[in-house]
Enzyme design. Structure first.
Site, PDB file in Angstrom:
ATOM      1  N   HIS A  66       0.845  -1.204   0.000  1.00  0.00           N
ATOM      2  CA  HIS A  66       0.000   0.000   0.000  1.00  0.00           C
ATOM      3  C   HIS A  66       0.873   1.245   0.000  1.00  0.00           C
ATOM      4  CE1 HIS A  66      -4.204  -1.507   1.425  1.00  0.00           C
ATOM      5  NE2 HIS A  66      -3.689  -2.267   0.477  1.00  0.00           N
ATOM      6  N   TYR A 102       4.388   6.461   9.967  1.00  0.00           N
ATOM      7  CA  TYR A 102       3.555   5.308   9.608  1.00  0.00           C
ATOM      8  C   TYR A 102       4.358   4.249   8.868  1.00  0.00           C
ATOM      9  CZ  TYR A 102      -0.778   2.849   8.462  1.00  0.00           C
ATOM     10  OH  TYR A 102      -1.773   1.906   8.381  1.00  0.00           O
TER      11      TYR A 102
HETATM   12  C1  PHB Z   1      -5.629  -4.378  10.948  1.00  0.00           C
HETATM   13  O1  PHB Z   1      -5.800  -4.585   9.734  1.00  0.00           O
HETATM   14  O2  PHB Z   1      -5.907  -5.241  11.805  1.00  0.00           O
HETATM   15  C2  PHB Z   1      -5.106  -3.066  11.391  1.00  0.00           C
HETATM   16  C3  PHB Z   1      -4.624  -2.158  10.446  1.00  0.00           C
HETATM   17  C4  PHB Z   1      -4.147  -0.927  10.865  1.00  0.00           C
HETATM   18  C5  PHB Z   1      -4.154  -0.594  12.198  1.00  0.00           C
HETATM   19  C6  PHB Z   1      -4.617  -1.502  13.143  1.00  0.00           C
HETATM   20  C7  PHB Z   1      -5.100  -2.743  12.733  1.00  0.00           C
HETATM   21  O3  PHB Z   1      -3.708   0.634  12.582  1.00  0.00           O
END
Ligand code: PHB
Ligand code: RFL
Length: 391
Positions: free
Chosen positions: A72, A384
């Site tokens: 992504h 991130y």
């Molecule tokens: C998930 O896909 O479980 C997921 C994705 C992003 C997050 C937390 C959980 O910040």
């Protein structure tokens, strides 16, 4: 039995450490309290930073992730109905994240361990760690009613937040830093196509929501909920209705719903233990720290600890103490930056039942600033995708 490293816990941290040590010729045993199916049944993380992807490659278990995982290049924020995309790739000079479930990653590591014939004791009870302040630590456990003892050079405490390793350290030797949040996340997994190509983090008057995925046909959604609520109070229908209310009209209209495969509530917590080394016992992953999932950092931090710990132990057997001596300091630098990011994202995107009106307005202004400024977006993006390693 005698082994160089005894690893407690067969979650991602313990399994990854075992695989990296094996690749370098260091022998380890893993002792796990639960069964393999139980470990695989815990639906948790979905987003991997490049650091985790690189480590899985180094461990020789990256093939399925590259074939089935979804790279992504951005995600979106839906703030009170307005969508803003964070262009991870553009803002970080070409970095991205990989959407690949913790369950799949754990399965890949378990398979590799089994194929290599490496020892793992599942369903061990009464696991205890001893003498780690001496040169001869020991691990004791029971399996099928029989008592066992492992003599080792080092113990790796990869046994999660409720594990035995951190709890075995004298209180005077450890400091805990903690913040508990007054809400949880209710998660639902369904065999339905994701509502959005990229992850969507939603801030809404009714509370936070997250639209995530595991594949093009499997979705993972979360709703902020009260800690007093139980899964039984949330029928699938109620979940989907509430999610639709927190989305904009267009997204809500395109949401495909279906039966839940899994539904669970996770409380949100920030926690750090310091230090991470106690003689010949090292803590790694959730045993050492917890982040609220809003920043998608928990599994990635576990991978980052394991990167440092595997190198430290491999270097020790090659004649250098530098890695084990600096393990704690190196990890904690990264841990606190991820803690800060996860705490900040949690504060900015959730509805806090008891925040005073001034603080609420200030947080709203901060979020508005962050998403409308390139500098602000870059800060979010850099954190991130994962901050670079400084050593
Ligand atoms: C998930 O896909 O479980 C997921 C994705 C992003 C997050 C937390 C959980 O910040
Ligand atoms: P784990 O996975 O908890 O594994 C610890 C293992 O130790 C075993 N154990 C023991 N074994 C022997 N003796 C004992 N006394 C033992 N006590 C416990 C346990 O049975 C278990 O198998 O810790 P580890 O390996 O450090 O891995 C950490 C990650 O699991 C965790 O940080 C992530 O799941 C957090 N997380 C996320 N992280 C990300 O990087 N990206 C994400 O998108 C993300 N999403 C999430 C998340 C966590 C969530 N929950 C449920 C808290 C989403 C959610 C909802």
């Amino acid at each position: 039995m005698k082994v160089q490293v005894a690893i407690i816990g067969a979650g991602p941290a313990g399994l990854l450490l075992g695989q990296l040590l094996h690749k370098a010729g260091v022998e380890a045993i893993i002792v796990e309290a639960r069964s393999p199916d139980y470990v695989l049944g815990r639906i948790r993380a979905g987003v991997l930073e490049q650091v985790a992807v690189d480590l899985l490659d180094a461990a020789g278990v990256g093939a399925r992730m590259h074939a089935e995982g979804l790279p992504h290049r951005g995600f979106s924020l839906l703030i009170d109905g307005a969508r803003r995309r964070i262009d991870l790739h553009g803002l970080t000079g070409g970095k991205q994240v990989m959407v690949y479930g913790q369950t799949e990653l754990t399965r890949d590591l378990m398979d590799a361990r089994q194929n290599a014939g490496l020892p793992t004791v599942y369903e061990a009870s009464k696991v205890s760690v001893h003498d780690f302040d001496t040169g001869h630590p020991r691990v004791r456990y029971e399996k099928d009613g029989a008592a066992h003892e492992i003599e080792c050079d080092f113990i790796a405490g990869c046994d999660g937040f409720h594990g035995v390793c951190r709890a075995s350290v004298p209180k005077s030797a450890i400091t805990h830093f903690e913040r508990v949040y007054p809400f949880g996340w209710l998660g639902l997994l369904s065999e339905t196509p994701p509502v959005s190509d990229e992850l969507l983090y939603v801030k809404h008057q009714r509370g936070f929501a997250l639209c995530s995925m595991r594949s093009h046909t499997r979705s993972r959604y979360y709703l902020q909920c009260a800690l007093s609520e139980s899964v039984e109070q949330w029928s699938d229908e109620r979940f989907w209705d509430e999610l639709r209310r927190r989305l904009d009209a267009q997204t809500a209209a395109s949401l495909v719903t279906g039966a839940a495969i899994e539904k669970s509530i996770a409380p949100l917590r920030s926690f750090v233990a310091e230090p991470l080394r106690f003689g010949r016992l090292f803590l790694a992953g959730d045993a050492a720290h917890i982040v609220p999932p809003t920043g998608a950092k928990g599994l990635n931090l576990a991978a980052s600890d394991v990167r440092y710990l595997s190198r430290a132990l491999i270097d020790f057997y090659a004649g250098s103490n530098e890695g084990i001596d600096r393990y704690s300091e190196r990890c904690l630098k990264r841990i606190w930056k991820a803690e800060r990011f996860s705490w900040s994202m949690t504060m900015l995107l959730h509805r806090f039942p008891e925040t005073n009106a001034f603080d609420q307005k200030a947080l709203e202004a901060e979020l508005d600033y962050l998403v409308h400024s390139v500098a602000g977006q870059t800060t979010i993006a850099e954190n991130y995708v994962g901050l670079p390693f400084t050593d």
